[in-house]
Design a protein around this motif. Structure first.
Motif, PDB file in Angstrom:
ATOM      1  N   LEU A 189      12.971  -7.822   0.306  1.00  0.00           N
ATOM      2  CA  LEU A 189      12.601  -8.576  -0.891  1.00  0.00           C
ATOM      3  C   LEU A 189      11.578  -7.844  -1.751  1.00  0.00           C
ATOM      4  O   LEU A 189      11.181  -8.337  -2.803  1.00  0.00           O
ATOM      5  N   GLY A 190      11.096  -6.664  -1.259  1.00  0.00           N
ATOM      6  CA  GLY A 190      10.229  -5.859  -2.107  1.00  0.00           C
ATOM      7  C   GLY A 190       8.872  -5.492  -1.564  1.00  0.00           C
ATOM      8  O   GLY A 190       8.129  -4.748  -2.212  1.00  0.00           O
ATOM      9  N   LEU A 211      -7.528  -7.110  -5.674  1.00  0.00           N
ATOM     10  CA  LEU A 211      -6.646  -6.112  -5.079  1.00  0.00           C
ATOM     11  C   LEU A 211      -6.217  -6.535  -3.672  1.00  0.00           C
ATOM     12  O   LEU A 211      -5.052  -6.388  -3.299  1.00  0.00           O
ATOM     13  N   ARG A 212      -7.160  -7.072  -2.903  1.00  0.00           N
ATOM     14  CA  ARG A 212      -6.842  -7.465  -1.525  1.00  0.00           C
ATOM     15  C   ARG A 212      -5.858  -8.625  -1.481  1.00  0.00           C
ATOM     16  O   ARG A 212      -5.112  -8.757  -0.521  1.00  0.00           O
ATOM     17  N   ARG A 213      -5.839  -9.454  -2.510  1.00  0.00           N
ATOM     18  CA  ARG A 213      -4.877 -10.564  -2.536  1.00  0.00           C
ATOM     19  C   ARG A 213      -3.443 -10.082  -2.664  1.00  0.00           C
ATOM     20  O   ARG A 213      -2.511 -10.845  -2.425  1.00  0.00           O
ATOM     21  N   ARG A 214      -3.269  -8.822  -3.047  1.00  0.00           N
ATOM     22  CA  ARG A 214      -1.923  -8.258  -3.135  1.00  0.00           C
ATOM     23  C   ARG A 214      -1.470  -7.674  -1.792  1.00  0.00           C
ATOM     24  O   ARG A 214      -0.371  -7.152  -1.685  1.00  0.00           O
ATOM     25  N   ILE A 215      -2.356  -7.775  -0.790  1.00  0.00           N
ATOM     26  CA  ILE A 215      -2.087  -7.209   0.533  1.00  0.00           C
ATOM     27  C   ILE A 215      -2.135  -8.310   1.583  1.00  0.00           C
ATOM     28  O   ILE A 215      -3.080  -9.095   1.630  1.00  0.00           O
ATOM     29  N   ARG A 273       6.391   2.133  -2.977  1.00  0.00           N
ATOM     30  CA  ARG A 273       6.724   0.708  -3.081  1.00  0.00           C
ATOM     31  C   ARG A 273       8.008   0.431  -2.310  1.00  0.00           C
ATOM     32  O   ARG A 273       8.910   1.266  -2.240  1.00  0.00           O
ATOM     33  N   GLN A 274       8.060  -0.738  -1.686  1.00  0.00           N
ATOM     34  CA  GLN A 274       9.240  -1.225  -0.970  1.00  0.00           C
ATOM     35  C   GLN A 274       9.614  -0.333   0.218  1.00  0.00           C
ATOM     36  O   GLN A 274      10.752  -0.364   0.683  1.00  0.00           O
ATOM     37  N   SER A 275       8.678   0.446   0.742  1.00  0.00           N
ATOM     38  CA  SER A 275       8.960   1.312   1.885  1.00  0.00           C
ATOM     39  C   SER A 275       8.628   0.584   3.194  1.00  0.00           C
ATOM     40  O   SER A 275       7.967  -0.450   3.208  1.00  0.00           O
ATOM     41  N   GLU A 293       2.590  -7.594  -1.857  1.00  0.00           N
ATOM     42  CA  GLU A 293       3.200  -6.319  -2.248  1.00  0.00           C
ATOM     43  C   GLU A 293       3.130  -5.307  -1.110  1.00  0.00           C
ATOM     44  O   GLU A 293       3.963  -4.400  -1.027  1.00  0.00           O
ATOM     45  N   LEU A 294       2.111  -5.455  -0.244  1.00  0.00           N
ATOM     46  CA  LEU A 294       1.933  -4.564   0.901  1.00  0.00           C
ATOM     47  C   LEU A 294       1.550  -5.407   2.104  1.00  0.00           C
ATOM     48  O   LEU A 294       0.674  -6.276   2.016  1.00  0.00           O
ATOM     49  N   LEU A 295       2.223  -5.178   3.239  1.00  0.00           N
ATOM     50  CA  LEU A 295       1.888  -5.843   4.483  1.00  0.00           C
ATOM     51  C   LEU A 295       1.369  -4.815   5.475  1.00  0.00           C
ATOM     52  O   LEU A 295       2.023  -3.797   5.732  1.00  0.00           O
ATOM     53  N   LEU A 296       0.189  -5.073   6.051  1.00  0.00           N
ATOM     54  CA  LEU A 296      -0.402  -4.248   7.100  1.00  0.00           C
ATOM     55  C   LEU A 296      -0.466  -5.094   8.361  1.00  0.00           C
ATOM     56  O   LEU A 296      -1.065  -6.170   8.347  1.00  0.00           O
ATOM     57  N   ALA A 297       0.155  -4.630   9.435  1.00  0.00           N
ATOM     58  CA  ALA A 297       0.205  -5.415  10.670  1.00  0.00           C
ATOM     59  C   ALA A 297      -0.259  -4.561  11.841  1.00  0.00           C
ATOM     60  O   ALA A 297       0.342  -3.528  12.133  1.00  0.00           O
ATOM     61  N   ASP A 298      -1.340  -5.002  12.498  1.00  0.00           N
ATOM     62  CA  ASP A 298      -1.930  -4.260  13.614  1.00  0.00           C
ATOM     63  C   ASP A 298      -1.429  -4.851  14.921  1.00  0.00           C
ATOM     64  O   ASP A 298      -1.853  -5.934  15.324  1.00  0.00           O
TER      65      ASP A 298
END
Length: 219
Positions: free
Chosen positions: A186-187, A77-81, A27-29, A157-162
Motif C-alpha cells: 500500500l506504499g 517528522l516522527r508522525r510519518r514513522i 520509498r515503498q521499499s 510512510e516508514l515502518l521500523l520494527a525491532d
C-alpha cells in the motif's frame, strides 16, 4: 526517503558503535536489518527515528538533514514513522483499543472515524477478544501485537520494527509478516530488524547486515 552518508556514532568517549555507515531507503521499499547481538541494530533504528543524533556523517530523513532541522519539526517528522520497540512502550492505564487508537487520537481525529479500523486490525493480529484488556494483564506476545497494531494503524510512510516477531509463535509470525507485506504494498517503506533467518527466507527482500559496527547490503 532516508539517506545515510558515512555515519558514525559513539556513546560518550567509548569506541564507535557504528562506523562509516552509508545506505539509502527508497520509498515503498522492504528490507531486513540483521546481524549478531550487540552489532548496533537498535542503535541504527533509533537514528532512523531521530531519537539519536550521529557523532559524524549525514542523515537525511524525508529530505531533511537531521543535524540542522529545528527541534519543533521533529514531532511532525516522527508522525510519518511507525515504530515497534522491543520494550513495547504501551500505556498501562489505557486499554488495548485505546493504545492502538492513540496515534489517531493525538492527531485530533474523531473516534467514530477510526473505531472500525482499530477493531479490524486487532482481529487481524489475534486480539479481537482482548480489546478492553489493560497491558499489565497481557502476555509478552500480546503486548508485542498491540505495539505492532499501534505502529500500523495510521499507515505510516516508514515502518521500523525491532524484532517484531520475537515473542510470538511461528504461525503468528507468518501472519504478521503478511501484514507488513500488505502495508508495504500500500506504499509504506518497511525496515524489520530481526535474528530470524526463517522469517527472512520467506521474502525476497534486501538484507542489511550489521557486523562490528559496519553495514553490508545484499540486494
Amino acid at each position: 526517503m532516508i539517506r545515510f552518508e558515512n555515519v558514525g556514532l559513539r556513546y560518550g568517549m567509548g569506541p564507535e558503535v557504528l562506523r562509516d555507515v552509508s545506505f539509502h531507503i527508497p520509498r515503498q521499499s522492504f528490507q531486513f536489518l540483521t546481524g549478531p547481538s550487540g552489532a548496533g541494530k537498535t542503535t541504527l533504528l533509533r537514528l532512523l527515528f531521530m531519537s539519536l543524533r550521529p557523532t559524524r556523517g549525514l542523515i537525511s530523513v524525508f529530505g531533511k538533514d537531521i543535524a540542522t532541522i529545528d527541534a519543533g519539526e521533529l514531532p511532525q517528522l516522527r508522525r510519518r514513522i511507525g515504530i515497534v520497540f522491543q520494550d513495547f512502550r504501551l500505556l498501562d492505564h489505557m486499554t488495548v483499543y485505546e493504545n492502538v487508537g492513540l496515534p489517531l487520537r493525538v492527531r485530533g481525529k474523531e473516534e467514530s472515524t477510526y473505531q472500525r479500523d482499530v477493531l479490524d486490525l486487532l482481529k487481524w493480529v489475534g486480539l479481537g477478544e482482548r480489546v478492553h484488556a489493560l497491558p499489565p494483564v497481557l502476555s509478552g506476545g500480546e503486548k508485542q501485537r498491540v505495539a505492532i497494531a499501534r505502529a500500523l494503524i495510521d499507515q505510516p510512510e516508514l515502518l521500523l520494527a525491532d524484532e517484531p516477531t520475537g515473542n510470538v509463535d511461528p504461525p503468528m509470525a507468518r501472519r504478521l509478516l503478511r501484514l507488513f507485506l500488505e502495508l508495504n504494498r500500500l506504499g509504506t517503506a518497511v525496515v524489520i530488524a530481526t535474528h530470524d533467518l526463517g522469517l527472512m527466507d520467506q521474502v525476497d527482500a534486501r538484507r542489511m547486515i550489521l557486523s562490528n559496527g559496519q553495514l553490508e547490503i545484499y540486494e
